[in-house]
Write an enzyme that holds these catalytic residues in place. Structure first.
Site, short mmCIF file in Angstrom:
data_model
loop_
_atom_site.label_atom_id
_atom_site.label_comp_id
_atom_site.label_asym_id
_atom_site.label_seq_id
_atom_site.Cartn_x
_atom_site.Cartn_y
_atom_site.Cartn_z
N HIS A 1 0.82 -1.22 0.00
CA HIS A 1 0.00 0.00 0.00
C HIS A 1 0.85 1.27 0.00
O HIS A 1 0.50 2.27 0.63
CB HIS A 1 -0.97 0.02 1.19
CG HIS A 1 -1.98 -1.10 1.15
ND1 HIS A 1 -3.15 -1.03 0.43
CD2 HIS A 1 -1.97 -2.32 1.72
CE1 HIS A 1 -3.82 -2.16 0.57
NE2 HIS A 1 -3.12 -2.96 1.34
N ASN B 1 -10.23 -3.25 1.83
CA ASN B 1 -9.87 -3.19 0.41
C ASN B 1 -11.13 -2.93 -0.41
O ASN B 1 -12.24 -2.94 0.11
CB ASN B 1 -9.26 -4.53 -0.04
CG ASN B 1 -7.78 -4.64 0.29
OD1 ASN B 1 -7.08 -3.63 0.42
ND2 ASN B 1 -7.30 -5.86 0.42
N TYR C 1 0.27 -4.32 11.67
CA TYR C 1 0.11 -2.90 11.33
C TYR C 1 0.82 -2.00 12.32
O TYR C 1 1.60 -1.12 11.93
CB TYR C 1 -1.37 -2.54 11.16
CG TYR C 1 -1.87 -2.98 9.81
CD1 TYR C 1 -1.96 -4.33 9.49
CD2 TYR C 1 -2.21 -2.06 8.82
CE1 TYR C 1 -2.38 -4.75 8.24
CE2 TYR C 1 -2.62 -2.47 7.57
CZ TYR C 1 -2.70 -3.81 7.28
OH TYR C 1 -3.10 -4.23 6.04
#
Ligand code: NDP
Length: 505
Positions: free
Chosen positions: A57, A130, A340
């Site tokens: 990303h 997404n 993350y």
């Protein structure tokens, strides 16, 4: 040179700068003196302008806006930002491609990231999804390998169709997402003209501690619009930043994009008896089984002032929950809950949560975490830095606890035994949802890519399309010029037999 009227230029430490054009030299032609601290500071900072780009990303665009509740879901969740019809919460959204580097083209065939930060009064809640409702894999142990195959070959540094299709053909659960990726939804025309999905299943729980499993769908109100394969290829050269530009220009002209949030809700009892694993991210919950309910709408109405500060430094995590929302046993989600925060600590530093774009806006952060690199608030002042303490300092609130959930089982590396059910939804998408044109483009897009892989991989992957739907596999095989009977035979084999029958060395 006379000073221009107005503000005075300073160094990073606030000292006025007398000259920002001529370095300090020994004589007009002489070498530069090390004592030119302004020059040293300016060069040293420039040398450090780049931070690690996101490993996935990396290329993205973002915008600010708000979320407004339009449907009452208080029976299902105690989340305060969803507590009342009409209630608005500030949001920041970031859209992205996945595999490409920071300078890659917006029109690449790739899923698109769809991440939203809700600045709620109970802290920041992130929905990190997404534009596809499913994913290629369902175990996080496969994620680094999968991403390696979507990037560049370790030897040639080129995109490599063999690694791409080798991994996917050895990972049959990817067939549903591969079918979406190679449809025109794999090349959305803009970020505004695509849906966003939580993809994962999450938990919602209400004030009584009763919980349900949910999937979120952000449906674009601009309508779905995609590039065909040739249009996307063309756009890579014409305007590699087409989606970034479109989002910025639409908001600048007051044409604010809107998404309607719908939620699918399953009770724990339904989940236990469901005909397939409802936490398997390679599958959707068919709407006929679990009809979506309207929750609200998201409007993006303000462009960032500074890309680096607001978009590059934005750090989303599917582990950022608020009371009323929690995780599910979805294995891929469980891996993401770790990854993350971990990647942001690497990319931005341990205090990245203090950066203005990441810090809570509707409530105050009050934790006992202290110190660390780049701590730039008061670091808790002289107050206690430990819990429990006997002072009138922040204390845990048991009333915000999520409900207890029963988990048990043998600790082992359990193999996922879903078998042929992995092919059912890809087949339904091909047969029942796609139009003739969608199917035609899908086949062209697959053939245009798969033809670059070696012949055994072409046969192995075509057999997987066949298993989703015989016509689908037949059309791919024909497009590649393969022996259709051979592909049919491969489709009838077990995965182990198929792999053994298609060696690539
Ligand atoms: P439905 O007919 O109720 O829903 C079909 C869904 O497919 C709609 O949400 C639609 O989204 C979406 N869709 C339409 N065209 C395409 C396309 N070319 N590529 C991908 N998605 C498309 O059927 P089911 O719920 O029974 O699902 C059937 C299949 O539809 C699934 O196997 C899955 O592949 C796909 N799908 C299902 C979703 C779900 O959550 N149930 C979500 C998205 C796709 P839209 O209204 O935005 O056009």
């Amino acid at each position: 040179m006379k000073k221009r009227k107005g503000k005075t230029l300073t160094t990073g430490f606030g000292m006025p700068v007398d000259n920002d054009l001529d370095s300090l030299t020994a004589g007009p032609h002489g070498p530069i003196l090390m004592q030119d601290m302004h020059l040293m500071e300016k060069l040293a900072h420039f040398d450090r302008e780049r931070i690690p780009e996101r490993v996935v990303h990396a290329k993205g665009a973002g915008a600010h806006g708000y979320f407004e509740v339009t449907g009452d879901v208080t029976t299902y969740t105690r989340a305060r930002f969803l507590s009342e019809v009409g209630k608005r919460t500030e949001v920041f959204a970031r859209f992205s491609t996945v595999g490409g580097a920071k300078g890659s083209a917006d029109s690449e065939r790739d899923p698109r990231g769809f991440a939203i930060k809700f600045y709620t009064e109970d802290g920041n809640y992130d929905m990190v999804g997404n534009n596809t409702p499913v994913f290629f894999i369902r175990d996080p142990l496969k994620f680094p390998d999968f991403i390696h195959t979507q990037k560049r070959h370790p030897g040639t540094n080129l995109k490599d169709a063999n690694m791409f299709w080798d991994f996917l053909s050895l990972t049959p659960e990817s067939i549903h997402q591969v079918t979406i990726l190679f449809s025109d939804r794999g090349t959305p025309r803009t970020f505004r003209h695509m849906n966003g999905y939580s993809s994962h299943t999450y938990m919602w729980y209400n004030a009584k501690g009763q919980y349900s499993w949910v999937k979120l769908h952000f449906k674009t109100q601009q309508g779905i619009e995609n590039f065909s394969g040739p249009e996307a290829d063309h756009m890579r050269g014409v305007d590699p930043d087409c989606a970034t530009r479109d989002l910025h220009e639409a908001i600048a002209r007051g044409d604010f994009p809107v998404w309607r949030l719908e939620v699918q809700i399953m009770t724990p009892e339904q989940a236990r008896e469901y005909r397939f694993d409802p936490f398997d991210i390679t599958k959707v919950w068919p709407h006929a089984d679990v009809p979506p309910i309207e929750v609200g709408r998201m409007v993006l109405n303000r462009n960032p002032d500074n890309y680096f500060a607001e978009v590059e430094q934005a750090a989303f995590s599917p582990g950022n929950f608020v009371p009323g929302v929690g995780p599910s046993p979805d294995k891929l989600l469980q891996g993401r809950l770790f990854s993350y925060h971990d990647t942001h600590r690497h990319r931005l530093g341990s205090n990245y949560h203090l950066l203005p774009i990441n810090a809570p806006k509707a409530c105050k952060m009050d934790s006992y975490q202290r110190d660390g690199a780049m701590r730039f608030d008061d670091n808790g002042g002289s107050g206690p830095n430990y819990w429990p303490n006997s002072y009138n300092a922040a204390a845990p609130d048991p009333a915000t606890a999520p409900p207890a959930v029963d988990v048990s089982g043998m600790a082992a590396r359990h193999q996922y035994a879903s078998g042929d059910i992995d092919f059912v939804q890809a087949g339904a998408l091909y047969r029942d949802v796609m139009t003739d044109t969608d199917r035609e483009h899908l086949i062209d897009n697959i053939v245009g890519h798969l033809k670059n892989a070696c012949e055994p991989l072409q046969r192995r992957q075509s057999a997987l399309f066949w298993k989703a739907d015989p016509e689908y596999g037949q059309r791919v095989a024909k497009g590649l010029g393969l022996n259709v009977k051979e592909v049919e035979d491969l489709a009838a084999m077990s995965q182990e037999e198929r792999v053994a029958a298609t060696p690539i060395q």
